[in-house]
Design a protein around this motif. Structure first.
Motif, mmCIF file in Angstrom:
data_model
loop_
_atom_site.group_PDB
_atom_site.id
_atom_site.type_symbol
_atom_site.label_atom_id
_atom_site.label_comp_id
_atom_site.label_asym_id
_atom_site.label_seq_id
_atom_site.Cartn_x
_atom_site.Cartn_y
_atom_site.Cartn_z
ATOM 1 N N PRO A 11 -47.984 19.116 -53.813
ATOM 2 C CA PRO A 11 -48.052 19.770 -55.138
ATOM 3 C C PRO A 11 -47.057 19.136 -56.080
ATOM 4 O O PRO A 11 -45.953 18.753 -55.707
ATOM 5 C CB PRO A 11 -47.692 21.226 -54.839
ATOM 6 N N SER A 12 -47.465 18.995 -57.315
ATOM 7 C CA SER A 12 -46.581 18.394 -58.318
ATOM 8 C C SER A 12 -45.463 19.347 -58.669
ATOM 9 O O SER A 12 -45.603 20.563 -58.590
ATOM 10 C CB SER A 12 -47.379 18.054 -59.578
ATOM 11 N N LYS A 13 -44.328 18.784 -59.075
ATOM 12 C CA LYS A 13 -43.169 19.605 -59.420
ATOM 13 C C LYS A 13 -43.421 20.412 -60.681
ATOM 14 O O LYS A 13 -42.881 21.476 -60.869
ATOM 15 C CB LYS A 13 -41.927 18.719 -59.595
ATOM 16 N N SER A 14 -44.254 19.840 -61.569
ATOM 17 C CA SER A 14 -44.491 20.554 -62.828
ATOM 18 C C SER A 14 -45.266 21.843 -62.610
ATOM 19 O O SER A 14 -45.121 22.803 -63.352
ATOM 20 C CB SER A 14 -45.255 19.652 -63.796
ATOM 21 N N SER A 15 -46.158 21.861 -61.567
ATOM 22 C CA SER A 15 -46.938 23.073 -61.317
ATOM 23 C C SER A 15 -46.124 24.156 -60.641
ATOM 24 O O SER A 15 -46.367 25.333 -60.825
ATOM 25 C CB SER A 15 -48.154 22.741 -60.435
ATOM 26 N N SER A 16 -45.142 23.781 -59.800
ATOM 27 C CA SER A 16 -44.358 24.791 -59.091
ATOM 28 C C SER A 16 -43.228 25.329 -59.928
ATOM 29 O O SER A 16 -42.868 26.489 -59.802
ATOM 30 C CB SER A 16 -43.795 24.197 -57.782
ATOM 31 N N ALA A 17 -42.659 24.498 -60.782
ATOM 32 C CA ALA A 17 -41.514 24.945 -61.569
ATOM 33 C C ALA A 17 -41.993 25.410 -62.934
ATOM 34 O O ALA A 17 -42.797 24.746 -63.588
ATOM 35 C CB ALA A 17 -40.499 23.817 -61.734
ATOM 36 N N THR A 18 -41.532 26.546 -63.356
ATOM 37 C CA THR A 18 -41.886 27.075 -64.670
ATOM 38 C C THR A 18 -40.979 26.446 -65.718
ATOM 39 O O THR A 18 -39.752 26.497 -65.573
ATOM 40 C CB THR A 18 -41.711 28.599 -64.684
ATOM 41 N N PRO A 19 -41.517 25.843 -66.746
ATOM 42 C CA PRO A 19 -40.644 25.213 -67.750
ATOM 43 C C PRO A 19 -39.848 26.255 -68.517
ATOM 44 O O PRO A 19 -40.343 27.320 -68.845
ATOM 45 C CB PRO A 19 -41.639 24.488 -68.671
ATOM 46 N N GLY A 20 -38.605 25.915 -68.800
ATOM 47 C CA GLY A 20 -37.740 26.810 -69.558
ATOM 48 C C GLY A 20 -37.038 27.869 -68.741
ATOM 49 O O GLY A 20 -36.271 28.659 -69.293
ATOM 50 N N VAL A 21 -37.286 27.939 -67.425
ATOM 51 C CA VAL A 21 -36.658 28.950 -66.567
ATOM 52 C C VAL A 21 -35.546 28.278 -65.775
ATOM 53 O O VAL A 21 -35.771 27.255 -65.135
ATOM 54 C CB VAL A 21 -37.683 29.590 -65.605
ATOM 55 N N PRO A 22 -34.309 28.833 -65.797
ATOM 56 C CA PRO A 22 -33.219 28.226 -65.028
ATOM 57 C C PRO A 22 -33.521 28.216 -63.529
ATOM 58 O O PRO A 22 -34.320 29.003 -63.020
ATOM 59 C CB PRO A 22 -32.022 29.119 -65.360
ATOM 60 N N VAL A 23 -32.836 27.293 -62.840
ATOM 61 C CA VAL A 23 -33.094 27.134 -61.402
ATOM 62 C C VAL A 23 -32.705 28.394 -60.638
ATOM 63 O O VAL A 23 -33.433 28.859 -59.753
ATOM 64 C CB VAL A 23 -32.308 25.907 -60.876
ATOM 65 N N GLU A 24 -31.528 28.982 -60.994
ATOM 66 C CA GLU A 24 -31.079 30.141 -60.231
ATOM 67 C C GLU A 24 -32.011 31.333 -60.407
ATOM 68 O O GLU A 24 -32.284 32.090 -59.471
ATOM 69 C CB GLU A 24 -29.653 30.541 -60.640
ATOM 70 N N VAL A 25 -32.566 31.498 -61.621
ATOM 71 C CA VAL A 25 -33.502 32.612 -61.853
ATOM 72 C C VAL A 25 -34.797 32.384 -61.080
ATOM 73 O O VAL A 25 -35.364 33.309 -60.485
ATOM 74 C CB VAL A 25 -33.771 32.743 -63.359
ATOM 75 N N ARG A 26 -35.282 31.120 -61.066
ATOM 76 C CA ARG A 26 -36.514 30.823 -60.338
ATOM 77 C C ARG A 26 -36.337 31.055 -58.843
ATOM 78 O O ARG A 26 -37.233 31.600 -58.176
ATOM 79 C CB ARG A 26 -36.918 29.367 -60.605
ATOM 80 N N LEU A 27 -35.178 30.643 -58.301
ATOM 81 C CA LEU A 27 -34.940 30.849 -56.865
ATOM 82 C C LEU A 27 -34.868 32.335 -56.516
ATOM 83 O O LEU A 27 -35.374 32.777 -55.476
ATOM 84 C CB LEU A 27 -33.645 30.145 -56.457
ATOM 85 N N ILE A 28 -34.249 33.132 -57.397
ATOM 86 C CA ILE A 28 -34.164 34.573 -57.139
ATOM 87 C C ILE A 28 -35.546 35.195 -57.169
ATOM 88 O O ILE A 28 -35.902 36.044 -56.325
ATOM 89 C CB ILE A 28 -33.227 35.228 -58.179
ATOM 90 N N ASN A 29 -36.391 34.777 -58.129
ATOM 91 C CA ASN A 29 -37.753 35.320 -58.207
ATOM 92 C C ASN A 29 -38.569 34.939 -56.976
ATOM 93 O O ASN A 29 -39.326 35.752 -56.436
ATOM 94 C CB ASN A 29 -38.436 34.810 -59.475
ATOM 95 N N GLU A 30 -38.417 33.674 -56.538
ATOM 96 C CA GLU A 30 -39.148 33.260 -55.343
ATOM 97 C C GLU A 30 -38.699 34.048 -54.119
ATOM 98 O O GLU A 30 -39.520 34.434 -53.274
ATOM 99 C CB GLU A 30 -38.943 31.763 -55.125
ATOM 100 N N ALA A 31 -37.376 34.292 -54.016
ATOM 101 C CA ALA A 31 -36.889 35.070 -52.871
ATOM 102 C C ALA A 31 -37.431 36.498 -52.906
ATOM 103 O O ALA A 31 -37.831 37.057 -51.880
ATOM 104 C CB ALA A 31 -35.354 35.088 -52.874
ATOM 105 N N ASN A 32 -37.475 37.103 -54.113
ATOM 106 C CA ASN A 32 -38.018 38.466 -54.221
ATOM 107 C C ASN A 32 -39.496 38.497 -53.867
ATOM 108 O O ASN A 32 -39.976 39.423 -53.195
ATOM 109 C CB ASN A 32 -37.803 38.987 -55.639
ATOM 110 N N ASN A 33 -40.260 37.460 -54.309
ATOM 111 C CA ASN A 33 -41.685 37.419 -53.980
ATOM 112 C C ASN A 33 -41.909 37.268 -52.481
ATOM 113 O O ASN A 33 -42.784 37.915 -51.896
ATOM 114 C CB ASN A 33 -42.351 36.260 -54.734
ATOM 115 N N LYS A 34 -41.093 36.390 -51.857
ATOM 116 C CA LYS A 34 -41.223 36.223 -50.411
ATOM 117 C C LYS A 34 -40.908 37.515 -49.669
ATOM 118 O O LYS A 34 -41.587 37.878 -48.702
ATOM 119 C CB LYS A 34 -40.309 35.095 -49.937
#
Length: 323
Positions: A11-34
């Motif tokens: 998978p491309s990085k652009s599809s997995s990462a949401t533009p404009g969202v900081p890395v720490e916020v994205r990791l926290i959201n992924e952990a909550n979803n998991k």
């Protein structure tokens, strides 16, 4: 080796990462979803295990299936069934009471009460009567409030007395002549709303010195990391240095020096770090004190035991050793 593994496209990085969202916020959201997915899977497994334990299967005949036309579960039809049951009970109770011969009470209203009710309510509808009563009640309330205000005005005896000059100015003025206070306030409010009354644009611009302009240019070009470093460390160090410089300048004006005699200088002479660490003088003093204490103890204790061997003791020792 003819084996060729089939690999899917990464998978491309652009599809997995949401533009404009900081890395720490994205990791926290992924952990909550998991975590939510794990909990959902756990509940699903628990429900499956619980359903395996429920092996009872009721047998329903064809008549019951035909009567159950709604095909809704029982827990969804409980409220409706209870409501229908209460309605049936109420209808049966009313029907039973209507057949009871003992319930013969009928209230009797005399002719005057009936005339008064007809005169007050009239033949109009209930809604019209309620509206008229509400308007009458509101009118009575306003009248009562007006009476209370009149009584309060009578109790307040203060009346301002403007001087004759003020009255003459109001009468002769072209702007305020013949107008009451409320009319003058209304005119002032209208003047404030005109464009001519709007506040003029202020042309004042403060002049900045050369140092201020340089600081402004320097801080406009700094990055966020440099600004954090400046606010957290550099500004604090500069403040500490300024404080120390002010302290030195302040205490430099005091030229008093205390005079110490020669004996005090010798007693208060500075020691090196090695002397403070080893403390050789203290060890020598302690050794000298211990030696003097031992000598004094020997002088006080004059008893000396005789440790020489007697002949009997020597012969017994020779016999034991086989000599």
């Amino acid at each position: 080796c003819t084996f060729k593994p089939q690999l899917t496209a990464a998978p491309s990085k652009s599809s997995s990462a949401t533009p404009g969202v900081p890395v720490e916020v994205r990791l926290i959201n992924e952990a909550n979803n998991k975590q939510s997915l794990r909990q959902r899977a756990k509940r699903h497994l628990e429900e499956q295990e619980f359903q395996k334990t429920c092996t009872f299967k009721p047998k329903i005949n064809t008549t019951s299936r035909y009567l159950d036309t709604e095909h809704r579960p029982l827990h969804e039809r409980v409220g409706q069934m209870q409501r229908e049951r209460r309605e049936k009970l109420h209808e049966a109770k009313v029907k039973e009471e209507s057949k009871n011969p003992d319930l013969t009470f009928r209230p009797q209203i005399n002719a005057k009460s009936a005339q008064l009710a007809d005169r007050q309510h009239g033949s109009g509808s209930v809604i019209q009567r309620l509206v008229e009563n509400s308007e009458a009640s509101l009118q009575r309330k306003l009248s009562k409030m007006a009476e209370i205000e009149i009584e309060r005005e009578g109790e307040q005896s203060f009346r301002p007395r403007p001087n004759t000059n003020s009255d003459r100015i109001l009468e002769t003025s072209d702007k305020f002549g013949g107008k009451s206070f409320f009319e003058r306030q209304q005119e002032a409010l209208q003047r404030r709303q005109t464009p001519e009354y709007a506040a003029p644009e202020y042309q004042f611009r403060p002049s900045l010195g050369a140092n201020s302009e340089m600081l402004l240019l320097e801080r406009e070009q700094e990055t966020m990391e440099e600004r954090i470093d400046r606010l957290a460390y550099r500004d604090r160090e500069r403040q500490e240095m300024s404080r120390e410089s002010v302290q030195e300048q302040y205490y430099a004006q005091f030229s008093f020096r205390p005079e110490i005699n020669q004996i005090s200088k010798q007693l208060g002479s500075s020691h090196s770090v090695q002397e403070l660490h080893t403390d050789e003088k203290r060890r020598q003093r302690m050794a000298e004190l211990q030696r003097r204490a031992a000598e004094e103890q020997e002088m006080e204790c004059t008893f000396r035991p005789d440790t020489r061997r007697s002949r009997a003791t020597a012969s017994m020792g020779d016999v034991r050793t086989g000599g």
